[in-house]
Design an enzyme around this catalytic site. Structure first.
Site, PDB file in Angstrom:
ATOM      1  N   CYS A  91      17.768 -16.867 -28.735  1.00 24.31           N
ATOM      2  CA  CYS A  91      17.017 -16.011 -27.809  1.00 24.31           C
ATOM      3  C   CYS A  91      17.871 -15.476 -26.668  1.00 24.31           C
ATOM      4  O   CYS A  91      17.543 -14.454 -26.071  1.00 24.31           O
ATOM      5  CB  CYS A  91      15.832 -16.774 -27.229  1.00 24.31           C
ATOM      6  SG  CYS A  91      14.769 -17.549 -28.471  1.00 24.31           S
ATOM      7  N   HIS A 360       9.596  -9.911 -28.479  1.00 21.96           N
ATOM      8  CA  HIS A 360      10.812 -10.740 -28.421  1.00 21.96           C
ATOM      9  C   HIS A 360      11.664 -10.521 -29.656  1.00 21.96           C
ATOM     10  O   HIS A 360      11.706 -11.358 -30.562  1.00 21.96           O
ATOM     11  CB  HIS A 360      10.392 -12.199 -28.282  1.00 21.96           C
ATOM     12  CG  HIS A 360      11.522 -13.159 -28.071  1.00 21.96           C
ATOM     13  ND1 HIS A 360      12.795 -12.766 -27.707  1.00 21.96           N
ATOM     14  CD2 HIS A 360      11.563 -14.521 -28.186  1.00 21.96           C
ATOM     15  CE1 HIS A 360      13.565 -13.840 -27.606  1.00 21.96           C
ATOM     16  NE2 HIS A 360      12.854 -14.906 -27.893  1.00 21.96           N
ATOM     17  N   CYS A 390      14.739 -19.352 -22.309  1.00 21.80           N
ATOM     18  CA  CYS A 390      14.962 -20.557 -23.099  1.00 21.80           C
ATOM     19  C   CYS A 390      15.510 -20.159 -24.452  1.00 21.80           C
ATOM     20  O   CYS A 390      15.333 -19.023 -24.907  1.00 21.80           O
ATOM     21  CB  CYS A 390      13.672 -21.360 -23.255  1.00 21.80           C
ATOM     22  SG  CYS A 390      12.350 -20.494 -24.117  1.00 21.80           S
TER      23      CYS A 390
END
Length: 404
Positions: A91, A360, A390
């Site tokens: 991520c 995302h 995160c």
């Protein structure tokens, strides 16, 4: 040792974010990448020959574009002298591409680097690791890269059999976070993203994508993931993903980030070189940090990473004008805020939405956030911003930027 050079960010741009299987599904990650690279070159007016290389982030690559940054550089029309490679910090990959570019510029290895993040989760591969040993009994097993990556990201000693959702439920139990609080945060995220769309706040950072079709190309110039029609009642009606195995489960598709398609890019250089090339810096990198924690509770890793990045910059949360914390899950955001003592309705927090509403697209998210952040700061008349997220597998990444 040579003193590190100052680093600035110029022309951060992004494509719209498409839903899984949605408006951008017919476009490969490479095509998204080349679209945004070309737009950065065109809008910035940079001489392509001045670009030393492209550092590209991608979470779900294929061998259709190996060493993704290099292939994207060539396809975008950069000269053969522009080098390129790809990286994966899950991520955090898009932001890490910016930071790797910054390190090259700071140390004098390069003068001008383009940071790139791209992901087409709609086209994430299915794969087998058995095919070269002959056909096994029962046929070949195909793994879904999206699901498999979430199960194996903690390695042998930190299994996450329920993927990222399971780790989010771990935080829900640890912090005592209610379903109602999660849904309320998700609703605010959508409301803020929709308001930004309607006001044209995203327009300056967006690059339209031409999507081929049987009746000719379609122009996509708007994020597809934000939902103007959602409500607390609609969110409350969704079933928790792990409800069959955990009666107390609260994490749903509605209070989690999406699976998405997008690309984003920016130019990383020094103030002096920017002036020589006629570039307009938008941000200055003040500090950054990466930290690790247990893969089983990776959602709170932004706490330690942000605290360290702020300490390195000589700042605290009260000094910030903007906090961009990626919404992997509403419960994860709320857990981080609890540790920081920041209110969930703080107007500095994701004022134009984040992962739950905008989406995302793993490899692109960090640069998507940077493009939004760079345009938010002047609109808010702010000067200091934190970007943090995160990372599946137990890492947190954070960077402090200053408006130029």
């Amino acid at each position: 040792m040579t003193e590190l050079r100052e680093v600035v960010i110029c022309s951060p741009l992004r494509t719209p974010v498409g839903r899984m299987g949605g408006s951008l599904a017919a476009v490969s990650a490479l095509e998204l990448a080349t679209t945004v690279l070309r737009a950065v070159i065109e809008r910035s007016g940079i001489d392509p020959a001045a670009v030393d290389g492209v550092i590209a982030a991608q979470g779900y690559p294929t061998m259709e574009a190996p060493a993704f940054g290099r292939v994207a550089a060539l396809d975008a029309g950069l000269p053969v002298t522009a080098t390129g490679y790809q990286l994966d910090r899950r991520c955090g990959s898009g932001l890490q591409a910016v930071l790797n570019a910054a390190m090259e510029v700071q140390t004098g290895v390069s003068d001008v680097v383009m940071a790139l993040g791209a992901e087409s989760m709609s086209n994430a591969p299915f794969y087998t690791v058995e095919g070269r040993r002959g056909l096994p009994p029962g046929g070949l097993l195909l793994h879904d890269a999206l699901a498999r990556g979430r199960e194996t990201v903690g390695g042998r000693d930190h299994p996450t059999p329920d993927g990222n959702v399971g780790t989010a439920e771990t935080l829900r139990a640890e912090y005592g976070i209610s379903r109602e609080a999660q849904d309320a945060l998700a609703l605010r995220s959508h409301q803020r993203a929709v308001a930004a769309q309607e006001s044209g706040a995203f327009d300056a950072e967006l690059v339209a994508v031409e999507v081929p079709g049987r009746r000719g190309p379609t122009r996509v110039d708007r994020d597809e993931h934000p939902r103007a029609d959602t409500s607390l009642e609609a969110l409350a009606s969704l079933r928790a993903v792990l409800s069959r195995s955990d009666a107390a489960a609260t994490v749903t598709a509605g209070n989690s980030s999406g699976q998405n398609d997008a690309a984003a890019a920016a130019i990383v250089t020094t103030p002096g070189r920017a002036a020589e090339l006629g570039l307009v810096p938008m941000l200055r990198l003040r500090s950054w940090a990466v930290t690790g924690n247990e893969p089983e509770r990776f959602g709170v890793a932004p706490v330690s990473a942000s605290n360290l990045a702020l300490r390195r910059a000589g700042l605290g949360f009260d000094d910030l004008d903007l906090i961009e914390l990626n919404e992997a899950f509403a419960v994860q955001v709320l857990a981080c805020l609890a540790d920081w003592g920041v209110d969930a309705e703080d107007p500095r927090l994701n004022p134009r939405g984040s992962g739950i509403s905008i989406g995302h697209p793993i490899g692109a998210t960090g640069l998507r956030m940077l493009a939004t952040l760079a345009h938010e700061l002047p609109a808010l008349d702010g000067s200091l911003a934190l970007e943090t997220m995160c990372i599946g597998g137990g890492q947190g990444l954070a960077a402090v930027f200053e408006r130029v």
